[in-house]
Scaffold this active site. Structure first.
Site, PDB file in Angstrom:
ATOM      1  N   ASP A  87       0.877  -1.182   0.000  1.00 55.83           N
ATOM      2  CA  ASP A  87       0.000   0.000   0.000  1.00 55.83           C
ATOM      3  C   ASP A  87       0.912   1.229   0.000  1.00 55.83           C
ATOM      4  OD1 ASP A  87      -3.100   0.764   1.600  1.00 55.83           O
ATOM      5  OD2 ASP A  87      -1.629   2.221   0.891  1.00 55.83           O
TER       6      ASP A  87
ATOM      7  N   ASP B 188      -3.843   2.257  -4.981  1.00 52.46           N
ATOM      8  CA  ASP B 188      -2.467   2.181  -4.447  1.00 52.46           C
ATOM      9  C   ASP B 188      -2.214   0.924  -3.631  1.00 52.46           C
ATOM     10  OD1 ASP B 188      -3.821   2.727  -2.059  1.00 52.46           O
ATOM     11  OD2 ASP B 188      -2.207   3.998  -1.312  1.00 52.46           O
ATOM     12  N   GLU B 189      -2.984  -0.110  -3.921  1.00 53.42           N
ATOM     13  CA  GLU B 189      -2.946  -1.270  -3.042  1.00 53.42           C
ATOM     14  C   GLU B 189      -3.052  -2.564  -3.836  1.00 53.42           C
ATOM     15  OE1 GLU B 189      -5.764  -2.591   0.591  1.00 53.42           O
ATOM     16  OE2 GLU B 189      -6.259  -0.731  -0.408  1.00 53.42           O
TER      17      GLU B 189
HETATM   18  N1  DCP Z   1      -8.678   8.313  -0.919  1.00 56.35           N
HETATM   19  C1  DCP Z   1      -9.762   9.143  -1.095  1.00 56.35           C
HETATM   20  N2  DCP Z   1     -10.745   9.204  -0.139  1.00 56.35           N
HETATM   21  C2  DCP Z   1     -10.654   8.452   0.976  1.00 56.35           C
HETATM   22  C3  DCP Z   1      -9.558   7.587   1.166  1.00 56.35           C
HETATM   23  C4  DCP Z   1      -8.582   7.543   0.181  1.00 56.35           C
HETATM   24  O1  DCP Z   1      -9.855   9.844  -2.098  1.00 56.35           O
HETATM   25  N3  DCP Z   1     -11.613   8.530   1.902  1.00 56.35           N
HETATM   26  C5  DCP Z   1      -7.636   8.303  -1.961  1.00 56.35           C
HETATM   27  C6  DCP Z   1      -6.482   9.200  -1.561  1.00 56.35           C
HETATM   28  C7  DCP Z   1      -5.400   8.273  -1.119  1.00 56.35           C
HETATM   29  C8  DCP Z   1      -5.670   7.037  -1.955  1.00 56.35           C
HETATM   30  O2  DCP Z   1      -7.087   6.997  -2.122  1.00 56.35           O
HETATM   31  O3  DCP Z   1      -4.106   8.818  -1.367  1.00 56.35           O
HETATM   32  C9  DCP Z   1      -5.193   5.765  -1.306  1.00 56.35           C
HETATM   33  O4  DCP Z   1      -5.902   5.512  -0.100  1.00 56.35           O
HETATM   34  P1  DCP Z   1      -5.196   5.016   1.204  1.00 56.35           P
HETATM   35  O5  DCP Z   1      -6.258   4.626   2.154  1.00 56.35           O
HETATM   36  O6  DCP Z   1      -4.136   4.007   0.878  1.00 56.35           O
HETATM   37  O7  DCP Z   1      -4.527   6.327   1.825  1.00 56.35           O
HETATM   38  P2  DCP Z   1      -3.122   6.971   1.524  1.00 56.35           P
HETATM   39  O8  DCP Z   1      -2.345   6.197   0.531  1.00 56.35           O
HETATM   40  O9  DCP Z   1      -3.311   8.394   1.201  1.00 56.35           O
HETATM   41  O10 DCP Z   1      -2.430   6.915   2.946  1.00 56.35           O
HETATM   42  P3  DCP Z   1      -1.725   5.664   3.669  1.00 56.35           P
HETATM   43  O11 DCP Z   1      -0.309   6.065   3.830  1.00 56.35           O
HETATM   44  O12 DCP Z   1      -2.441   5.559   4.970  1.00 56.35           O
HETATM   45  O13 DCP Z   1      -1.897   4.467   2.803  1.00 56.35           O
HETATM   46 MG    MG Z   2      -2.103   4.136   0.711  1.00 57.73          MG
END
Ligand code: DCP
Ligand code: MG
Length: 416
Positions: free
Chosen positions: A23, A132-133
């Site tokens: 992720d 991203d996962e």
């Molecule tokens: N995303 C979004 N709305 C949300 C959650 C996520 O638009 N409620 C989008 C933005 C994030 C992407 O999806 O960058 C990936 O989600 P993640 O949950 O993996 O969050 P991040 O990658 O940003 O943070 P982490 O470091 O916790 O994985």
């Molecule tokens: Mg992420």
């Protein structure tokens, strides 16, 4: 190319798998930093609908520096702006403050495509679950003793070739690998070999279990179950008494049991979300509010997956258990959250005077952009075991059947 390092018959028994979950860290923010390196190390907020003159919309993600100020995904941007005002970039700025950027999905998708191309080099099978996962089955590629190096190599290749950080968890199954990748974010690498699963999970708070939201967590806590270990050692029949079918699944998850194979995902035929009311029936306002939430969630999922839809529908379950579905087809494929909202509410009007137990919203007749890389159209929801939710499974003829919370493949609400 990763070297195949398997030592057949030594460490990997036939039923024992090595599953890796990747992720990316603060993904949208990391993408923005790629093209704007001056944002590295800075508090950075990526806002859906963000615009310098208007602070409407929601936070999509925030860099870890901004998260220190309790800024998080899905928060209203206005709230983020209150905590961290936008930085103008000139001398004498107020502190603390953050940089704000609007969401640019096209760019993030292109970065995601590069990451997924690397991942496909490293897994026997790869299941891409969100932008991203992904899960990789690496059973034939590594051994438990080499797993940490294997994970490190993947992280380094993503960092060196694409330029963004990621966290990796490696475990005997998807559920534990997911918890492991989240355990030491950002830039984490956590390996949980089979004989350490219980030791790893037991002390974790129950909401670390995938899909245990605040409602379930509160119920478990009030039953005296605060950690995964408490749930794992609870009598499963008590959990079933209290949580129905989910109780058994909770017990299995708390023990780190998850037999789902890592399989690639195909494009879904429809995307849906549904939700039950605790009471036998809900007030009209509550029903409307819930439908609006579900419509937004479904539309968001379609956008995230790069899907357009030609049909928007609702489902209304009335006592005792009558399932009513209504849908409307559009002249052409769209990706318009406002339309999902409007059509869903319009279809709901017919049920204004009716007691309602459960509602759902669905978009179907999906198309995925031509030429899109498979990873971008194969994201799955990550909300197995969600509070108060059941999944709707729609077969290829559009028939709706109901299935309890977690499907065999862990998916909720999607059809392959
Ligand atoms: N995303 C979004 N709305 C949300 C959650 C996520 O638009 N409620 C989008 C933005 C994030 C992407 O999806 O960058 C990936 O989600 P993640 O949950 O993996 O969050 P991040 O990658 O940003 O943070 P982490 O470091 O916790 O994985
Ligand atoms: Mg992420």
């Amino acid at each position: 190319m990763p070297a195949g390092e398997q030592l057949p018959g030594t460490e990997t028994a036939s039923a024992e798998r090595i599953v890796l979950h990747v992720d990316n860290d603060c993904f949208y923010a990391a993408c923005e930093r790629l093209r704007e390196p001056a944002l590295a190390g800075e508090p950075l907020v990526i806002g859906m609908g963000y615009d310098e003159t208007e602070s409407t919309g929601a936070v999509a993600t925030a860099s870890y520096e901004a998260r220190e100020y309790e800024i998080e995904s899905a928060q209203p941007i206005s709230e983020a702006v209150e905590r961290l005002p936008p930085r103008a970039g000139s001398e004498g700025d107020i502190e603390p403050s953050a940089h704000y950027r609007p969401v640019d999905m096209e760019f993030y998708k292109s970065v995601a495509t590069d990451v997924k191309a690397i991942l496909r080099e490293y897994g026997d099978t790869v299941r891409e679950v969100s932008i991203d996962e992904a899960y990789l089955d690496c059973t034939e590629r590594t051994t438990w003793s080499a797993a940490a190096d294997y994970g490190r190599r993947i992280k380094e290749e993503i960092q060196d070739d694409v330029g963004i950080p990621s966290s990796i968890g490696i475990a005997p199954n998807m559920a534990v690998a997911k918890i492991a990748s989240d355990h030491d974010k950002p830039d984490g690498l956590v390996v949980v070999p089979p004989d350490e699963v219980a030791e790893f999970l037991d002390p974790l708070p129950i909401d670390a279990l995938h899909g245990v939201g605040p409602v379930t967590a509160d119920k478990l806590k009030s039953a005296g179950l605060a950690t995964a270990g408490d749930v794992a050692s609870a009598d499963p029949s008590h959990l079933v008494d209290r949580f129905g079918k989910r109780g058994r699944e909770l017990h299995r998850r708390a023990q780190g049991i998850d037999e789902r194979p890592v399989t690639p995902r195909g494009d879904p035929k429809s995307l849906s979300r549904e939700s039950s009311f605790d009471e036998a029936t809900a007030t009209w306002d509550a029903v409307r509010d819930r439908v609006m939430e579900l419509a937004a969630a479904v539309a968001d999922r379609a956008t995230q997956r790069g899907a357009t839809y030609r049909t928007i529908g609702i489902k209304v379950v009335t006592p005792p258990y009558d399932v009513n579905t209504r849908e409307r087809s559009l002249p052409g494929p769209v990706d318009e959250p406002d339309l999902v909202h409007d059509v869903a509410l319009d279809l709901l009007e017919e049920f204004r005077e009716v007691p309602v137990r459960k509602v759902g919203v669905r978009v179907s007749n999906l198309s995925f952009a031509a030429g899109e890389q498979p990873p971008l159209s194969t994201w799955e929801p990550t909300d197995d075991l969600q509070d108060g939710r059941e999944s709707t499974v729609l077969d290829r003829t559009g028939q709706t059947t109901l299935r309890a919370f977690v499907g065999d493949d862990g998916s909720v609400g999607d059809v392959n």
